[in-house]
Design a protein around this motif. Structure first.
Motif, mmCIF file in Angstrom:
data_model
loop_
_atom_site.group_PDB
_atom_site.id
_atom_site.type_symbol
_atom_site.label_atom_id
_atom_site.label_comp_id
_atom_site.label_asym_id
_atom_site.label_seq_id
_atom_site.Cartn_x
_atom_site.Cartn_y
_atom_site.Cartn_z
ATOM 1 N N LEU A 179 0.849 -1.227 -0.002
ATOM 2 C CA LEU A 179 0.078 -0.191 -0.033
ATOM 3 C C LEU A 179 0.755 1.287 0.070
ATOM 4 N N LYS A 180 1.865 1.282 0.831
ATOM 5 C CA LYS A 180 2.784 2.562 0.865
ATOM 6 C C LYS A 180 3.552 2.504 -0.304
ATOM 7 N N LEU A 181 3.618 1.411 -0.985
ATOM 8 C CA LEU A 181 4.468 1.631 -2.604
ATOM 9 C C LEU A 181 3.588 2.218 -3.502
ATOM 10 N N TRP A 182 2.345 1.676 -3.339
ATOM 11 C CA TRP A 182 1.223 2.053 -4.311
ATOM 12 C C TRP A 182 0.926 3.669 -4.202
ATOM 13 N N SER A 183 1.007 4.012 -3.019
ATOM 14 C CA SER A 183 0.769 5.413 -2.626
ATOM 15 C C SER A 183 2.208 6.232 -3.145
ATOM 16 N N LYS A 184 3.301 5.719 -3.353
ATOM 17 C CA LYS A 184 4.267 6.437 -3.742
ATOM 18 C C LYS A 184 4.506 6.238 -5.197
ATOM 19 N N ASN A 185 3.592 5.636 -6.106
ATOM 20 C CA ASN A 185 3.572 5.051 -7.255
ATOM 21 C C ASN A 185 4.131 6.255 -8.381
ATOM 22 N N GLU A 186 3.489 7.568 -7.944
ATOM 23 C CA GLU A 186 4.062 8.417 -8.968
ATOM 24 C C GLU A 186 5.271 8.754 -8.961
ATOM 25 N N SER A 187 5.984 8.630 -7.845
ATOM 26 C CA SER A 187 7.595 9.028 -7.636
ATOM 27 C C SER A 187 8.318 8.047 -7.720
ATOM 28 N N MET A 188 7.776 6.696 -7.886
ATOM 29 C CA MET A 188 8.671 5.256 -7.754
ATOM 30 C C MET A 188 9.815 5.387 -9.072
ATOM 31 N N SER A 189 9.543 5.923 -10.238
ATOM 32 C CA SER A 189 10.420 6.005 -11.208
ATOM 33 C C SER A 189 11.507 6.568 -10.944
ATOM 34 N N LYS A 190 11.498 7.462 -9.771
ATOM 35 C CA LYS A 190 12.983 8.281 -9.621
ATOM 36 C C LYS A 190 13.950 7.079 -8.676
ATOM 37 N N TYR A 191 13.541 6.095 -8.022
ATOM 38 C CA TYR A 191 14.131 5.327 -7.423
ATOM 39 C C TYR A 191 15.081 4.190 -8.410
ATOM 40 N N LYS A 192 16.122 4.150 -7.990
ATOM 41 C CA LYS A 192 17.172 3.330 -8.967
ATOM 42 C C LYS A 192 16.935 1.821 -8.846
ATOM 43 N N ASN A 193 16.614 1.349 -7.651
ATOM 44 C CA ASN A 193 16.354 0.148 -7.574
ATOM 45 C C ASN A 193 14.938 0.022 -6.499
ATOM 46 N N VAL A 194 13.656 -0.241 -7.138
ATOM 47 C CA VAL A 194 12.708 -0.176 -6.289
ATOM 48 C C VAL A 194 12.371 -1.367 -5.380
ATOM 49 N N GLU A 195 13.208 -2.490 -5.974
ATOM 50 C CA GLU A 195 13.110 -3.692 -5.015
ATOM 51 C C GLU A 195 13.880 -3.307 -3.623
ATOM 52 N N ALA A 196 15.278 -2.736 -3.705
ATOM 53 C CA ALA A 196 15.824 -2.550 -2.602
ATOM 54 C C ALA A 196 15.181 -1.362 -1.697
ATOM 55 N N PHE A 197 14.529 -0.423 -2.096
ATOM 56 C CA PHE A 197 13.811 0.550 -1.634
ATOM 57 C C PHE A 197 12.577 -0.466 -0.851
ATOM 58 N N ALA A 198 11.820 -1.162 -1.466
ATOM 59 C CA ALA A 198 10.979 -2.053 -0.901
ATOM 60 C C ALA A 198 11.425 -2.866 0.381
ATOM 61 N N MET A 199 12.554 -3.195 0.010
ATOM 62 C CA MET A 199 13.310 -4.156 1.290
ATOM 63 C C MET A 199 13.478 -3.299 2.538
ATOM 64 N N THR A 200 14.249 -2.219 2.138
ATOM 65 C CA THR A 200 14.323 -1.253 3.233
ATOM 66 C C THR A 200 13.142 -1.040 4.031
ATOM 67 N N MET A 201 12.012 -0.791 3.454
ATOM 68 C CA MET A 201 10.979 -0.343 3.822
ATOM 69 C C MET A 201 10.306 -1.321 4.578
ATOM 70 N N THR A 202 10.388 -2.569 4.213
ATOM 71 C CA THR A 202 9.941 -3.815 5.080
ATOM 72 C C THR A 202 10.768 -3.899 6.170
ATOM 73 N N LYS A 203 11.910 -3.969 6.213
ATOM 74 C CA LYS A 203 12.897 -4.012 7.352
ATOM 75 C C LYS A 203 12.374 -2.912 8.323
ATOM 76 N N ASN A 204 12.492 -1.735 8.219
ATOM 77 C CA ASN A 204 12.127 -0.708 8.709
ATOM 78 C C ASN A 204 10.800 -0.845 9.457
ATOM 79 N N PHE A 205 9.653 -1.143 8.583
ATOM 80 C CA PHE A 205 8.467 -1.463 9.107
ATOM 81 C C PHE A 205 8.529 -2.469 10.293
ATOM 82 N N CYS A 206 9.095 -3.473 9.707
ATOM 83 C CA CYS A 206 8.941 -4.696 10.807
ATOM 84 C C CYS A 206 9.538 -4.392 12.200
#
Length: 169
Positions: free
Chosen positions: A40-67
């Motif tokens: 859901l957080k990724l979807w809310s950032k979907n407009e700015s997602m293209s600026k991330y070099k590695n979306v998977e790494a960004f998502a894994m970091t988000m998951t780590k921090n959230f957990c």
């Protein structure tokens, strides 16, 4: 980014997000909730997602921090310790029980590792991330990652040898 584009980007690594969440939160239900929350957080950032070099790494970091935030929150006391049953229809009952016992032991040993070692072991040996990706995800130097991984593997190895040599203690 349209929904189909978003799904094409996110779906390939959705299972990795879940496995990392499960490793940290233990409970299958909590891990599923965490994964949905990250999506859901990724979807809310979907407009700015293209600026991330590695979306998977960004998502894994988000998951780590959230957990980690979940574990630190007051709700952490309410987490259920629920383990998934790993089964393979092609093995005998004896082999299945041995496999479940081994997986269970590995999970217990990994749960007792310090958080950083647990994450590095999960990312490297389970998720098959490269060292440079782990360094970037966890914001650590390569030497620190290698030392933590070595210590984690040594602890796991020692605990497994102890179990094998002395039985269940």
């Amino acid at each position: 980014m349209k929904q189909t584009e978003f799904l094409n980007v996110v779906l390939p690594f959705q299972d990795k997000l879940y496995r990392l969440a499960k490793r940290l939160l233990v409970s299958r239900e909590e891990a599923e909730d965490a994964t949905q929350e990250i999506l859901l957080k990724l979807w809310s950032k979907n407009e700015s997602m293209s600026k991330y070099k590695n979306v998977e790494a960004f998502a894994m970091t988000m998951t780590k921090n959230f957990c980690l935030d979940r574990l630190k929150s007051k709700q952490a006391g309410n987490l259920k310790l629920v383990h998934s049953n790993y089964s393979d229809q092609n093995t005998s009952l004896q082999k299945q029980m041995e496999a479940e016992d081994s997986v269970s032991w590995m999970e217990r040993i990994m749960e007792d590792l310090p958080e950083q070692q647990k994450m590095i072991l999960q990312l490297r040996d389970v998720e098959q991330y490269e060292f440079d990706e782990i360094c970037e995800l966890l914001d650590m130097k390569p030497t620190a990652v290698r030392v933590a991984l070595s210590r984690a593997r040594k602890t796991v190895r020692e605990e497994l040898i102890k179990k094998h040599n002395y039985g269940i203690g």
